[in-house]
Design a protein around this motif. Structure first.
Motif: not given
Length: 300
Positions: A289-291, A119-127, A151-156
Motif C-alpha cells: 500500500w501507499n497512502r 499480516f506477517l512482516h517480511i524479513d529479508p533474511e528469512q524471506l 512504491a515504498d518497499h517497506r510497505k509490503l
C-alpha cells in the motif's frame, strides 16, 4: 487546525468535522479538490503508460513472475505462513465492527467483523524472494501513475484473509467504499487462485475520477456524517450503496477473480469492496500500500 493539512479523514476530528466550516465553506470539498490538484501535478511529472489503470482505476497483470520464480516465492510464503499458524493458531471473532490489532512476534491479526486479516512482516533474511519482489520496478511505475510517488518497499506484508460468517458478524469491508479523500494505492500479488467463492477484490471501474457529480457526493456525504445522520463509524472511509452508483454515472462493481501469480492493483479513492465469500474461505497474497501525504507538491 493543522489536522486539515494532514491525512486525517475522521469526522470526529474537531476541524475536519467542523460543522460551520463544512456548512458555510464546504471544507471537505475543498480538501478533496486541493489534494487532487497536488496529485495531478505529481502525476504530470511522471507520465503514465498503463492505459487500463488510467481508465478504470485498477490494473490486473497475470503471470507476474516467471514460473520458477513464482514457485520459489509461493513455497517460501506458504512455509512461513504454516510456521506462523502453528505458533499462533487462527481464531474467530464474535465482535462487530473493526477490531484493534492483535500483535504477535512477526506480525499481527486484525478482525473486520468476522473476517480475520493476518499480516506477517517480511524479513529479508528469512524471506528473500518476498523481499526482492518489493523492489519490482513495475510496482513503482504503477504507484507513480496513481499517486505520483514511487512504491515504498517497506510497505509490503504477507496477507492471509479468512472470511467469517456474514449472517452473524458482518464485515464492513464488504460494503462499497472509498478509503480516503485523496488518491491512494493498494495492491495484492495473489499466491493462490481467487475464485468467486473466495471473496475477490471488487472495484467500480472509473470511480477513481473526481467528477463534478462525485465532488457533490463527497460534500453531501461529509455533511451527513457530521450530523450523524448517515455512515457507520468507519473513520471517514465513506460507504456508498450499489444502487446509488448510477446517479454518479458509474457502472456496477467488477469482481477481479484471477489465477495465482497475478498482480491486482487499485487506486482506492475509487469505490471498492471485499467480495462476498463462503465462510472459512481464504485468500493469500503479498499485500502493499501507499497512502501519501495528500498535499505534497513534488515527486521524485
Amino acid at each position: 487546525m493543522l489536522s486539515l493539512l494532514t491525512r486525517t479523514k475522521s469526522f470526529r476530528d474537531p476541524w475536519v468535522g467542523h460543522p460551520m466550516l463544512n456548512r458555510r465553506w464546504q471544507l471537505h470539498r475543498r480538501r478533496v479538490q486541493l489534494a487532487d490538484t497536488f496529485c495531478r501535478w505529481r502525476r504530470w511529472l511522471k507520465p503514465s503508460h498503463w492505459e487500463s489503470l488510467e481508465r478504470d482505476g485498477f490494473l490486473v497483470i497475470p503471470n507476474l513472475l516467471p514460473d520458477s520464480a513464482f514457485v520459489a516465492l509461493r513455497n517460501e510464503v506458504e512455509e512461513h505462513l504454516a510456521r506462523a499458524n502453528a505458533a499462533h493458531p487462527l481464531a474467530s471473532n464474535d465482535q462487530a465492527g473493526f477490531q484493534p490489532k492483535q500483535p504477535f512476534p512477526g506480525g499481527f491479526d486484525r478482525y473486520d467483523g468476522g473476517t480475520l486479516n493476518r499480516f506477517l512482516h517480511i524479513d529479508p533474511e528469512q524471506l528473500p524472494c518476498s523481499a526482492a519482489l518489493s523492489h519490482d520496478p513495475r510496482l513503482s511505475d504503477c504507484s507513480r501513475q496513481v499517486i505520483g510517488l514511487p512504491a515504498d518497499h517497506r510497505k509490503l506484508d504477507i496477507y492471509l484473509t479468512v472470511h467469517g460468517e456474514e449472517s452473524r458478524i458482518p464485515d464492513l469491508q464488504k460494503d462499497l467504499h472509498r478509503d480516503t479523500f485523496f488518491r491512494a494505492l493498494k495492491f495484492w500479488i495473489f499466491l493462490r487462485p481467487v475464485t468467486e467463492q473466495d471473496g475477490p477484490f471488487e472495484m467500480v471501474p472509473g470511480s477513481h475520477r473526481l467528477t463534478t457529480a462525485r465532488l457533490r457526493w463527497e460534500q453531501a456525504t461529509a455533511s451527513a456524517a457530521i450530523q450523524h445522520q448517515q455512515q457507520p463509524d468507519v473513520s471517514g472511509s465513506f460507504r456508498i450503496r450499489e444502487e446509488d452508483l448510477d446517479s454518479l454515472g458509474l457502472p456496477p462493481p467488477m469482481a477481479l477473480t484471477c489465477p495465482a501469480n497475478t498482480l491486482v492493483l487499485a487506486d482506492v479513492f475509487g469505490f471498492h469492496r471485499r467480495g462476498r465469500a463462503l465462510p472459512g474461505r481464504e485468500r493469500l497474497a503479498l499485500y502493499g500500500w501507499n497512502r501519501p501525504y495528500p498535499f505534497l507538491p513534488m515527486s521524485w
